[in-house]
Each structure stands twice: as structure tokens, then as C-alpha cells.
Design a protein around this motif. Structure first.
Motif, mmCIF file in Angstrom:
data_model
loop_
_atom_site.group_PDB
_atom_site.id
_atom_site.type_symbol
_atom_site.label_atom_id
_atom_site.label_comp_id
_atom_site.label_asym_id
_atom_site.label_seq_id
_atom_site.Cartn_x
_atom_site.Cartn_y
_atom_site.Cartn_z
ATOM 1 N N HIS A 112 136.103 41.129 78.393
ATOM 2 C CA HIS A 112 135.505 41.978 77.352
ATOM 3 C C HIS A 112 136.418 43.149 76.981
ATOM 4 C CE1 HIS A 112 131.818 39.814 77.027
ATOM 5 N NE2 HIS A 112 131.638 39.844 78.331
ATOM 6 N N ASP A 165 134.638 44.160 82.907
ATOM 7 C CA ASP A 165 134.944 42.736 82.797
ATOM 8 C C ASP A 165 136.278 42.630 82.055
ATOM 9 O OD1 ASP A 165 135.111 40.186 81.330
ATOM 10 O OD2 ASP A 165 133.088 39.772 82.049
ATOM 11 N N GLU A 202 134.310 35.305 86.493
ATOM 12 C CA GLU A 202 133.225 34.868 85.617
ATOM 13 C C GLU A 202 133.873 34.103 84.476
ATOM 14 O OE1 GLU A 202 131.447 37.452 82.803
ATOM 15 O OE2 GLU A 202 129.426 36.781 83.262
ATOM 16 N N GLU A 219 127.205 46.545 81.671
ATOM 17 C CA GLU A 219 128.469 45.966 81.201
ATOM 18 C C GLU A 219 128.494 45.954 79.682
ATOM 19 O OE1 GLU A 219 130.720 41.682 81.832
ATOM 20 O OE2 GLU A 219 128.673 41.651 81.079
HETATM 21 MG MG MG Z 1 130.889 39.578 82.280
#
Ligand code: MG
Length: 626
Positions: A173, A170, A244, A139
Motif C-alpha cells: 500500500h 503494509d 500478505e 491500515e
Molecule cells: Mg495489508
């Protein structure tokens, strides 16, 4: 493209409690899996095998073990140590029954800016994982030292070309950098190992602090998360959608509450992305009624307040101690029936709004949507011949009824009430314009998600309003056609008007009800003559608006003599006044929108609150004197 719903997962870091409590909450609410956050494992009393058994008993899949930091492209001797560290994590994962390790891009200043080194390290890690039947997902962190975009992470994964190495995306991000995954289709679907989903309010601060403290659930923030999910599914991804969320308030709220909000947000974002369908949002036609929980004594006093505000006594319930007051399209119900939901509400909160009703075009469909979004319908016991009105409970316990026109033209009051003759006089007030609620600290996101998901109300911008005793945060929400408008207020301080309301009423609830008129000056004259008491506005305010808006003397006099506040924007003008509070709790606002003014007079909120504080001060002094 409608697909079967994707599996839903949540990282244990997102909610409060011990690891076991977090997993139990996730399972109880209906998640399919959890990401085990390493810190939760370290503080767990039992072994990784115990967690595996707990997950099996709860029917949860451990979707991912995370995070593995500061791995790729490190110089020796850290590189060799990292490989040993990876082997130890793999031992834990095998005991846990977790098959996927999340490796996030290196943020260490020691990381070497060399893609070949990064590729070689991840390749070796993947080979070691592969031997144990495990996989590694890479990631890109938005603040990664050398690798911070999904494209760059994909180049590394592609170059390594190992079956046990794949990409993790994600939404935070990606979207925090203003990036998107519109071109994720370049990645074969089986190489997208995992997808983490988070939203965040638009804030200007460093990425790390923004990510670690202010992430929230999809639909609560300002990032285009639905577009992200649409592109993800468009690229062929069929793995879990996994929340998350790093958020200080979420981690201090009850786990099940947050887990429910989390799953609701995923169901909503999946539908917003076009992947699934939910029962449609109903069409609205305003607020049908507001119901107050009272006892005999407060009921009499509130009736008197309503009469002063131009309401007439319109009916008495056939079998219950419930009265109806009405003017224009506004219906106010005073409920003092023993052994009812209202009586229970009164016991906890005192005189207060216990229910309100939205006029909708399809109540059954609205209830189906609520159920699909994890909100179970509420059924009040009804007597023989009485009409059952579908309802759901808002997060503060307020009942929200959904009232639909009956095919035979009868109203909900015809069956249940003995109705009295309407008076001949004109209605002074026409409809409920908006309803303001005071929320407990830390719960704004939860309420925003509830109203947005169930009813499609969209949030406007957040206002910070200085009260004399602290700051109030206020966010308005409205239906697409502005038929339903709500204002949600939150305060950290117990001494602000919002804070005092929460204390006086033992919790959240309706703090004020704004009612519209088409001629506020005439209406204020008549209501004052009927005995209504309004909040006095200081003279300095009128000098200020005279200078600011250049109002002529006659207009200014009208406003001043009736304690009317004034606002204006490019679309029109806004005139409004407030009643004295009822028992230092809720109050009413009379307002007039001119042309297309679409705000709420937020610019005047601090003036109103200061005037209310002054009024409280003077009434306290008066009490001391007598
Ligand atoms: Mg993450």
C-alpha cells in the motif's frame, strides 16, 4: 544495524488449501505465526476454538485477524451496526486466541470525509477491544476513500491516543503509491502494531486489481521492499514481518512450496535490509560442466552430436558409465550409470540435462547460504577416492554442483576419470555463455527467487516472445559480473517450443545451451564440415536485417550462408546460430558477442522459434512419407 531476526508470519490468504492445510504448511516450513484471513475461517468446518488448538499444537502464534472493512466515519445507522459487528468479531478473536484486529481504511462511497469522525470511531472501537484485552491496528489502503497513506492513518491513531489502537503498515500500500516509510521514526515503536510485507511487479493498472492478483514475495517483484524493511526496523519496529500476498498463481500452487518461497523471501529481504547477515554470495567463474542423463543408445548419439560440435572425448569415469567431452572451458558429461540420480532423471525425463555446475570461489560458504535460505544440500553417493562435490537441487530437480579450484591445482576430473590426451587442434568454442531453462506455467517467480536468493543472480526485464503457436515469457538472470547467465522461459501453450519441451521431457529443465566463440563464421564453416546440422533461417530474415541495419553485401552473404542471426545495440553486435534439436528436446546455440553487447538476441527469438516449428513440420511430413 544487525539485529536478531524478526518473527516471521504469513497471512493464510497467501497460500492454497484448507485453513488447516495452510497452517500445517506454514508451521512445517518454519513460520512463527499466521494471520487468519476471515474467509478461511468462514469455510473452516470446526469452531474458532479448534483453530486455536491447531495453532497451539503446531506452535504457531495467531498474529492477526483480518480484515475488518468499511468501518471508520460511516453515517448512522451503519455506524452503530459497525460497533455491533466489531463486538461479534471480538467474540471470535477471543475464541481464536487472536489479540490483534486489522482494520483497513474505508473504501465505501458512504464514508464521511471527516478525520474527527474517523478518530472518534476508532477510539470507541479501541476502548471496546481494550476491555477484552484485545487491540486494533489501523491500515491505510492505497485506494482508501479518504485515508490512503500511512501518515494520514498515523494522524488518526495519534489523535485517538488510546493504548489499544496502533498503526499497521503494509509495503504494497505504501510503495504502490510511490510513497515510503523513511519518516516512520515519528511513530513511537510501540504504536507500530504490525507490518505486512509484499512485493509486486511493476505494472500499469488500477491499484485494486494490481494488489488483488499480482502481489508476490519480496525479491520477486520490482518494489523497493528491502528499503521498506530497513526503514521499518530503523524506526524501532520489532514485531513480526508478515507476508500478505494476493496472487492467483500462488493460491493454485502446492501450499508447502509457496510457504517455503515465502519464508525464503523474508529471510532474504531482512538480510538485504541490513538487519541480519547471510553467508555471502560466492564469486563466480562461469559454468564448469553440464551433465546429461542418457542411456547407452542416446549417449552414443549425443556423443556424435558433441563431436560434430568440436568436442573431443576427454575421459571415462574410473568406476561408472560416465563420459567426459571437452573443448575450451566447456565440459559436457554424459551419464548412463545405472542406479544413479542421472538414471532416475532419465527414467522420468528421457535424454536431458540432469545437472550443471557453477565454478565458485567458496563452495562451502555457498552451501551454508543455501541452507540458511531453506535449501538443503544434496549428496550423491561417491566411490572410494572420488571427490564429493557439494550440490543443491534447483526447484525443477536439476542438480546444481558448486565446483571450487583445488589448492593443489587438480581438477574434479583428475580423481574420478581416466583422462585421455588432449588433441592438438584449437578449440572452436570457448565457454558456456548462458543456459536456457523451460519452466512449468506459474513457476517463474519461484525460480527467480531461488536463483536470486541463493546465488545473487539478478533478473533482467521480462520479454514476451511470440512463438508461432503462442506466447513465451522469457526472463534472463545474471551474476553481477555476468559470469553466470540463465534464461528462464515459460509458456501457457503446450504447442510453443517451450510448451513442447515440457511435454517431451515430462517437466521443466534445460532447453538450450549457448556456447561462445570469438569467430562465428570460421567456426560455423568448420562445424558444418564436421557434420553439425544447423537450423535453416528463411531468406526474408536477411532482407529485413539488411534494411534495418544497413549491413554490406559481403557481411550479409556470410550470415545468410551460415544461417547466422544478427542483433546490434549501442554497446555492440551479436551473432548467433542454432543447432537442430536433439530428439525434439534440447539444442545448442553458437554465439559471438562483439564489444560490450550484453543481451541475448531476444529480438531474433521469434524467428528462431518459427524456423524450429517449420523444421518440425517438415520432419513430420518426411516421417509420413517413409
Ligand atoms: Mg495489508
Amino acid at each position: 544495524m544487525t539485529i536478531a531476526s524478526l518473527p516471521k508470519s504469513i497471512a493464510t490468504v497467501s497460500i492454497s488449501g484448507t485453513l488447516a492445510e495452510k497452517m500445517e504448511a506454514a508451521a512445517a516450513i518454519g513460520f512463527d505465526g499466521v494471520e487468519i484471513f476471515e474467509n478461511d475461517l468462514l469455510t473452516f468446518e470446526g469452531t474458532p476454538k479448534d483453530i486455536r488448538h491447531l495453532a497451539e499444537n503446531l506452535g504457531l502464534v495467531i498474529t492477526c485477524f483480518q480484515p475488518f472493512r468499511e468501518f471508520e466515519a460511516m453515517p448512522e445507522p451503519q455506524r452503530a451496526r459497525n460497533m455491533d459487528r466489531a463486538e461479534r468479531k471480538f467474540d471470535v478473536m477471543q475464541q481464536l486466541g487472536a489479540e490483534l484486529l486489522l482494520v483497513c481504511s474505508n473504501v465505501s462511497p458512504a464514508a464521511i470525509n471527516d478525520d474527527a469522525r474517523a478518530t472518534a470511531d476508532l477510539l470507541e472501537m479501541a476502548e471496546r477491544a481494550h476491555k477484552r484485552g484485545l487491540r486494533v491496528g489501523f491500515e491505510a489502503l492505497a485506494w482508501g476513500r479518504n485515508i490512503n497513506t500511512w501518515r494520514h492513518a498515523w494522524e488518526i491513531v495519534q489523535d485517538a491516543d488510546h493504548p489499544a489502537l496502533g498503526l499497521i503498515v503494509d509495503s504494497f500500500h505504501t510503495l504502490a503509491l510511490g510513497d515510503d516509510i523513511a519518516r516512520l521514526g515519528v511513530v513511537p515503536p510501540d504504536k507500530i502494531f504490525f507490518a505486512q510485507i509484499a512485493d509486486a511487479p511493476k505494472l500499469s493498472m488500477d491499484l485494486l486489481s494490481w494488489s488483488r492478483h499480482f502481489r508476490n514475495f519480496p525479491g520477486q517483484g520490482g518494489l523497493p521492499v528491502a528499503d521498506f524493511v530497513r526503514d521499518l526496523i530503523g524506526a524501532g519496529y520489532r514485531g513480526p514481518l508478515s507476508l500478505e500476498i494476493f496472487n492467483d498463481e500462488f493460491r493454485s500452487a502446492p501450499a508447502r512450496l509457496m510457504a517455503r518461497d515465502g519464508l525464503r523471501s523474508l529471510l532474504l529481504v531482512e538480510a538485504d535490509a541490513g538487519a541480519t547477515t547471510l553467508p555471502a554470495i560466492p564469486g563466480f567463474d562461469g559454468i564448469e560442466f553440464v551433465e546429461f542423463a542418457v542411456d547407452q543408445h542416446t549417449g552414443r548419439r549425443l556423443s556424435e552430436t558433441l563431436r560434430c560440435l568440436g568436442f573431443h572425448y576427454a575421459g571415462r569415469h574410473k568406476s561408472k558409465s560416465v563420459d567426459l567431452f571437452r573443448q575450451g572451458r566447456i565440459n559436457m558429461i554424459l551419464n548412463s550409470e545405472q542406479d544413479s540420480a542421472a538414471a532416475e532423471h532419465f527414467q522420468f525425463h528421457g535424454p536431458s540435462v540432469c545437472a550443471m555446475a557453477f565454478r565458485v570461489d567458496n563452495a562451502a560458504q555457498a552451501i551454508k547460504r543455501a541452507e540458511a535460505l531453506l535449501c538443503s544440500p544434496w549428496q550423491e553417493p561417491v566411490g572410494p577416492g572420488e571427490r564429493q562435490i557439494p550440490a543443491v537441487r534447483a526447484p525443477d530437480g536439476t542438480l546444481l554442483y558448486l565446483v571450487e579450484d583445488s589448492p593443489d591445482g587438480s581438477t574434479i576430473y583428475d580423481a574420478d576419470f581416466n583422462l585421455f590426451a588432449e588433441p592438438v587442434m584449437d578449440s572452436l568454442l570457448t565457454s558456456i555463455d548462458y543456459i536456457a531453462q523451460a519452466l512449468p506455467t506459474g513457476r517463474m517467480d519461484s525460480f527467480v527467487l531461488f536463483y536470486r536468493a541463493l546465488f545473487g543472480l539478478m533478473p533482467d526485464r521480462l520479454w514476451q516472445i511470440p512463438d508461432t503457436m503462442g506466447l513465451i515469457q522469457s526472463r534472463t538472470m545474471a551474476s553481477a559480473g555476468r559470469e553466470i547467465r540463465l534464461a528462464l522461459n515459460i509458456s501457457e501453450s503446450r504447442e510453443t517450443t517451450t510448451g513442447r519441451f515440457l511435454t517431451a521431457s515430462s517437466g521443466a529443465g534445460v532447453q538450450h545451451i549457448a556456447m561462445a566463440t570469438t569467430d562465428i563464421v570460421r567456426v560455423m564453416e568448420q562445424l558444418t564440415a564436421r557434420g553439425a546440422r544447423f537450423l535453416p533461417i528463411p531468406g526474408n530474415y536477411y532482407e529485413d536485417i539488411e534494411a534495418r541495419w544497413g549491413l554490406d553485401a559481403e557481411r550479409l552473404d556470410e550470415l545468410r550462408s551460415h544461417n547466422i542471426l544478427y542483433d546490434r545495440d549501442d554497446a555492440g553486435e551479436f551473432l548467433h546460430a542454432y543447432t537442430d534439436p536433439f530428439d525434439d528436446r534440447f539444442f545448442f546455440e553458437i554465439l559471438q558477442r562483439i564489444d560490450d553487447y550484453d543481451q541475448y538476441g531476444e529480438a531474433n527469438a521469434s524467428i528462431r522459434m518459427a524456423a524450429q516449428a517449420k523444421r518440425r513440420g517438415s520432419s513430420t511430413k518426411f516421417e509420413l512419407l517413409v
